[in-house]
Scaffold this motif. Structure first.
Motif, PDB file in Angstrom:
ATOM      1  N   ALA A  26       0.836  -1.206   0.000  1.00 27.83           N
ATOM      2  CA  ALA A  26       0.000   0.000   0.000  1.00 27.83           C
ATOM      3  C   ALA A  26       0.871   1.255   0.000  1.00 27.83           C
ATOM      4  O   ALA A  26       0.556   2.240  -0.686  1.00 27.83           O
ATOM      5  N   GLU A  27       1.957   1.216   0.750  1.00 26.77           N
ATOM      6  CA  GLU A  27       2.845   2.376   0.829  1.00 26.77           C
ATOM      7  C   GLU A  27       3.459   2.698  -0.540  1.00 26.77           C
ATOM      8  O   GLU A  27       3.529   3.865  -0.944  1.00 26.77           O
ATOM      9  N   ILE A  28       3.880   1.665  -1.261  1.00 28.66           N
ATOM     10  CA  ILE A  28       4.482   1.877  -2.583  1.00 28.66           C
ATOM     11  C   ILE A  28       3.474   2.531  -3.530  1.00 28.66           C
ATOM     12  O   ILE A  28       3.784   3.500  -4.230  1.00 28.66           O
ATOM     13  N   TYR A  29       2.254   2.006  -3.547  1.00 33.42           N
ATOM     14  CA  TYR A  29       1.244   2.580  -4.435  1.00 33.42           C
ATOM     15  C   TYR A  29       0.848   4.000  -4.008  1.00 33.42           C
ATOM     16  O   TYR A  29       0.584   4.865  -4.865  1.00 33.42           O
ATOM     17  N   GLN A  30       0.798   4.236  -2.710  1.00 34.44           N
ATOM     18  CA  GLN A  30       0.470   5.590  -2.241  1.00 34.44           C
ATOM     19  C   GLN A  30       1.524   6.584  -2.691  1.00 34.44           C
ATOM     20  O   GLN A  30       1.198   7.720  -3.074  1.00 34.44           O
ATOM     21  N   LEU A  31       2.789   6.183  -2.672  1.00 32.51           N
ATOM     22  CA  LEU A  31       3.862   7.069  -3.152  1.00 32.51           C
ATOM     23  C   LEU A  31       3.744   7.336  -4.653  1.00 32.51           C
ATOM     24  O   LEU A  31       4.263   8.320  -5.161  1.00 32.51           O
ATOM     25  N   ASN A  39      -7.784  12.075 -12.269  1.00 32.17           N
ATOM     26  CA  ASN A  39      -7.830  10.658 -12.635  1.00 32.17           C
ATOM     27  C   ASN A  39      -8.312   9.811 -11.461  1.00 32.17           C
ATOM     28  O   ASN A  39      -8.181  10.213 -10.302  1.00 32.17           O
ATOM     29  N   ILE A  40      -8.862   8.654 -11.762  1.00 29.37           N
ATOM     30  CA  ILE A  40      -9.157   7.664 -10.727  1.00 29.37           C
ATOM     31  C   ILE A  40      -7.931   6.776 -10.578  1.00 29.37           C
ATOM     32  O   ILE A  40      -7.470   6.171 -11.560  1.00 29.37           O
ATOM     33  N   ALA A  41      -7.371   6.708  -9.390  1.00 26.81           N
ATOM     34  CA  ALA A  41      -6.195   5.874  -9.125  1.00 26.81           C
ATOM     35  C   ALA A  41      -6.360   5.263  -7.735  1.00 26.81           C
ATOM     36  O   ALA A  41      -6.165   5.946  -6.724  1.00 26.81           O
ATOM     37  N   VAL A  42      -6.739   3.994  -7.670  1.00 24.93           N
ATOM     38  CA  VAL A  42      -7.070   3.336  -6.399  1.00 24.93           C
ATOM     39  C   VAL A  42      -6.519   1.913  -6.387  1.00 24.93           C
ATOM     40  O   VAL A  42      -6.570   1.214  -7.402  1.00 24.93           O
ATOM     41  N   VAL A  43      -6.010   1.483  -5.246  1.00 22.65           N
ATOM     42  CA  VAL A  43      -5.681   0.071  -5.043  1.00 22.65           C
ATOM     43  C   VAL A  43      -6.541  -0.462  -3.896  1.00 22.65           C
ATOM     44  O   VAL A  43      -6.880   0.275  -2.967  1.00 22.65           O
ATOM     45  N   VAL A  44      -6.878  -1.747  -3.998  1.00 21.16           N
ATOM     46  CA  VAL A  44      -7.788  -2.361  -3.024  1.00 21.16           C
ATOM     47  C   VAL A  44      -7.193  -3.670  -2.526  1.00 21.16           C
ATOM     48  O   VAL A  44      -7.313  -4.709  -3.189  1.00 21.16           O
ATOM     49  N   PRO A  45      -6.516  -3.669  -1.376  1.00 24.13           N
ATOM     50  CA  PRO A  45      -6.069  -4.933  -0.784  1.00 24.13           C
ATOM     51  C   PRO A  45      -7.215  -5.578  -0.017  1.00 24.13           C
ATOM     52  O   PRO A  45      -8.084  -4.883   0.515  1.00 24.13           O
ATOM     53  N   GLY A  46      -7.237  -6.904   0.023  1.00 21.23           N
ATOM     54  CA  GLY A  46      -8.302  -7.560   0.771  1.00 21.23           C
ATOM     55  C   GLY A  46      -8.180  -9.070   0.768  1.00 21.23           C
ATOM     56  O   GLY A  46      -7.425  -9.670  -0.015  1.00 21.23           O
ATOM     57  N   ARG A  47      -8.957  -9.680   1.655  1.00 19.03           N
ATOM     58  CA  ARG A  47      -8.983 -11.132   1.791  1.00 19.03           C
ATOM     59  C   ARG A  47      -9.986 -11.727   0.804  1.00 19.03           C
ATOM     60  O   ARG A  47     -11.077 -11.175   0.625  1.00 19.03           O
ATOM     61  N   VAL A  48      -9.621 -12.845   0.186  1.00 16.12           N
ATOM     62  CA  VAL A  48     -10.514 -13.494  -0.772  1.00 16.12           C
ATOM     63  C   VAL A  48     -10.608 -14.987  -0.461  1.00 16.12           C
ATOM     64  O   VAL A  48      -9.773 -15.550   0.249  1.00 16.12           O
ATOM     65  N   TYR A  49     -11.649 -15.617  -1.024  1.00 24.61           N
ATOM     66  CA  TYR A  49     -11.968 -16.994  -0.674  1.00 24.61           C
ATOM     67  C   TYR A  49     -12.280 -17.792  -1.940  1.00 24.61           C
ATOM     68  O   TYR A  49     -13.076 -17.360  -2.772  1.00 24.61           O
ATOM     69  N   GLU A  55      -6.055  -5.317  -5.720  1.00 22.57           N
ATOM     70  CA  GLU A  55      -6.651  -4.848  -6.972  1.00 22.57           C
ATOM     71  C   GLU A  55      -6.169  -3.430  -7.271  1.00 22.57           C
ATOM     72  O   GLU A  55      -6.018  -2.618  -6.356  1.00 22.57           O
ATOM     73  N   GLY A  56      -5.957  -3.135  -8.531  1.00 23.68           N
ATOM     74  CA  GLY A  56      -5.624  -1.778  -8.923  1.00 23.68           C
ATOM     75  C   GLY A  56      -6.592  -1.282  -9.986  1.00 23.68           C
ATOM     76  O   GLY A  56      -6.979  -2.047 -10.888  1.00 23.68           O
ATOM     77  N   PHE A 111       6.149  -0.798  -9.629  1.00 20.74           N
ATOM     78  CA  PHE A 111       5.782  -1.402  -8.344  1.00 20.74           C
ATOM     79  C   PHE A 111       6.684  -2.586  -8.005  1.00 20.74           C
ATOM     80  O   PHE A 111       7.233  -2.668  -6.900  1.00 20.74           O
ATOM     81  N   PHE A 112       6.826  -3.522  -8.943  1.00 18.98           N
ATOM     82  CA  PHE A 112       7.605  -4.728  -8.647  1.00 18.98           C
ATOM     83  C   PHE A 112       9.081  -4.409  -8.415  1.00 18.98           C
ATOM     84  O   PHE A 112       9.735  -5.065  -7.590  1.00 18.98           O
ATOM     85  N   GLU A 113       9.605  -3.416  -9.121  1.00 16.89           N
ATOM     86  CA  GLU A 113      10.999  -3.036  -8.889  1.00 16.89           C
ATOM     87  C   GLU A 113      11.174  -2.426  -7.508  1.00 16.89           C
ATOM     88  O   GLU A 113      12.187  -2.661  -6.834  1.00 16.89           O
ATOM     89  N   LYS A 114      10.205  -1.643  -7.062  1.00 20.94           N
ATOM     90  CA  LYS A 114      10.262  -1.072  -5.721  1.00 20.94           C
ATOM     91  C   LYS A 114      10.121  -2.166  -4.663  1.00 20.94           C
ATOM     92  O   LYS A 114      10.814  -2.166  -3.645  1.00 20.94           O
TER      93      LYS A 114
END
Length: 318
Positions: A96-101, A169-179, A196-197, A216-219
Motif C-alpha cells: 500500500a505504501e508503494i502505491y500511495q507514493l 484521474n481515478i487511481a485506487v488500489v484495493v487490498p483484501g482477503r478473498v476466498y 486490486e488496482g 511497483f515490482f521493482e520497488k
C-alpha cells in the motif's frame, strides 16, 4: 482466612446485640437500632474488601495459557511478549505504501458481497462457470465471500467518478482477503489475499499500466526487472493480459526465467458504463494479483499454508 473469620465472628456478635432491643426503653430503641446497624454495615464493608482482595489474588495466580497436564511444564511460546505483526499484514502495508507514493488511494475490500458486485457489474455472463458453487463459496442467505478483490471495482469507479469531471484521474488500489473453493496444497489456499488496482483517465494506455506495474515490482523487490506479458482472458478487461516479471536474483533467478504475477488489462467498456462512466470519453485499466505469492517469492517460502496455520515457529522468523 484468619481475618475473614474474625470479621464473621464480629458480625455474629452484632446480630446477637439486636436481641437486646426488647430491654431498651421505647423512646431509645430507634437510636439503639441505628447504632447497631452502623456497626453491622461497617463490618460488612470490611468483609467485602477482604473477599475481593482474595478473589483478585486467586485470578492473578491462574495462568490462562497453561492448557497442559497438571504436572507438565508450560512451554515458553505462550507469553504475549513474543507476539508480533503477521508477515502478510507487514507486507500488505508495504505494498500500500508503494502505491500511495505513486499517487494511489487505498480502499479496503469487503468480507461479504453480493451477486451484482461479484459478477454482474464485472461483465460476467449469466452462464459463466465462476458463478458455480464448485468455484465460489456462498452463504445460506445468498451472500458471497469475495473470490477476488475485483468485487470492489464497481464501487471504486462510482465512488471516485466525480474526480473525472474535475479533470482528475481515478487511481485506487484495493487490498483484501478473498476466498476460493480450492483443494489446499503447498501452492493453493482457500483463503488468501489479493490487491486490486484501478486507473481511469481520458488518455491512459496499456503502456501506462505496464509502466506502473513494472515500477511497483521493482520497488517491492528492490531491483531492476525485465517484464513480459502474454494474452489472457477476464470478463471485465479487454484486451486482457497475464503479467510476468523476471525471477529476482535473490531467489536464484537467471536471465530468461519469468514468473506470472497477476492478471491485468484495459477495463471493459461495459464495466465503465455500469459505473456511470462514458467509455467513449474515458479509458481505464485494472489489475489484480495474489499477495501471498508475492511474499512467498520475496522470502523464498515454499508452502502457502504457513500463513494461515498459526505455526508459531514460522511466524517467529518474521
Amino acid at each position: 482466612m484468619v481475618e475473614l473469620e474474625k470479621l464473621k465472628q464480629e458480625l455474629k456478635k452484632v446480630n446477637a446485640e439486636y436481641a437486646g432491643i426488647r430491654d431498651v426503653p421505647v423512646e431509645k430503641r430507634a437510636e439503639f437500632g441505628r447504632e447497631i446497624n452502623a456497626k453491622k454495615q461497617e463490618i460488612l464493608a470490611r468483609i467485602a474488601i477482604v473477599e475481593q482482595e482474595a478473589l483478585d489474588a486467586e485470578v492473578e495466580s491462574i495462568d490462562v495459557t497453561a492448557f497442559t497436564a497438571p504436572n507438565e511444564q508450560v512451554p515458553d511460546v505462550y507469553p504475549q511478549s513474543y507476539g508480533s505483526k503477521h508477515p502478510l499484514m507487514t507486507e500488505i502495508d508495504r505494498v500500500a505504501e508503494i502505491y500511495q507514493l505513486m499517487g494511489f488511494d487505498v480502499v479496503e475490500s469487503r468480507q461479504l458481497d453480493d451477486e451484482y458486485h461479484m459478477f454482474d457489474s464485472l461483465n460476467f455472463a449469466k452462464e459463466h462457470p465462476a458463478r458455480d458453487g464448485y468455484d465460489t463459496f456462498r452463504t445460506e442467505e445468498g451472500l458471497i465471500p469475495p473470490a477476488h478483490t475485483s468485487t470492489m471495482q464497481h464501487r471504486v469507479l462510482k465512488m471516485y467518478r466525480n474526480k473525472l469531471t474535475e479533470g482528475k484521474n481515478i487511481a485506487v488500489v484495493v487490498p483484501g482477503r478473498v476466498y476460493r473453493n480450492e483443494d489446499v496444497d503447498a501452492t493453493h489456499e482457500h483463503t488468501f489475499y489479493q490487491c486490486e488496482g484501478v486507473y481511469v483517465s481520458k488518455t491512459c494506455t496499456m503502456g501506462d499500466m505496464l509502466g506502473i506495474l513494472r515500477e511497483f515490482f521493482e520497488k517491492y523487490y528492490e531491483q531492476k526487472l525485465n517484464i513480459r506479458t502474454q494474452p489472457g482472458y477476464f470478463p471485465f478487461t479487454e484486451p486482457s493480459l497475464e503479467f510476468m516479471i523476471e525471477k529476482p536474483k535473490a531467489l536464484g533467478g537467471k536471465k530468461g526465467d519469468f514468473l506470472e504475477m497477476l492478471g491485468c488489462g484495459m477495463i471493459h467498456p461495459n464495466v465503465l458504463k455500469m459505473a456511470g462512466i462514458d467509455p467513449r470519453e474515458y479509458h481505464g485499466f485494472a489489475w489484480g494479483g495474489g499477495m501471498d505469492r508475492l511474499v512467498m517469492l520475496k522470502y523464498g517460502l515454499r508452502d502457502v499454508r504457513n500463513f494461515e496455520s498459526g505455526n508459531l515457529n514460522f511466524l517467529r522468523e518474521f
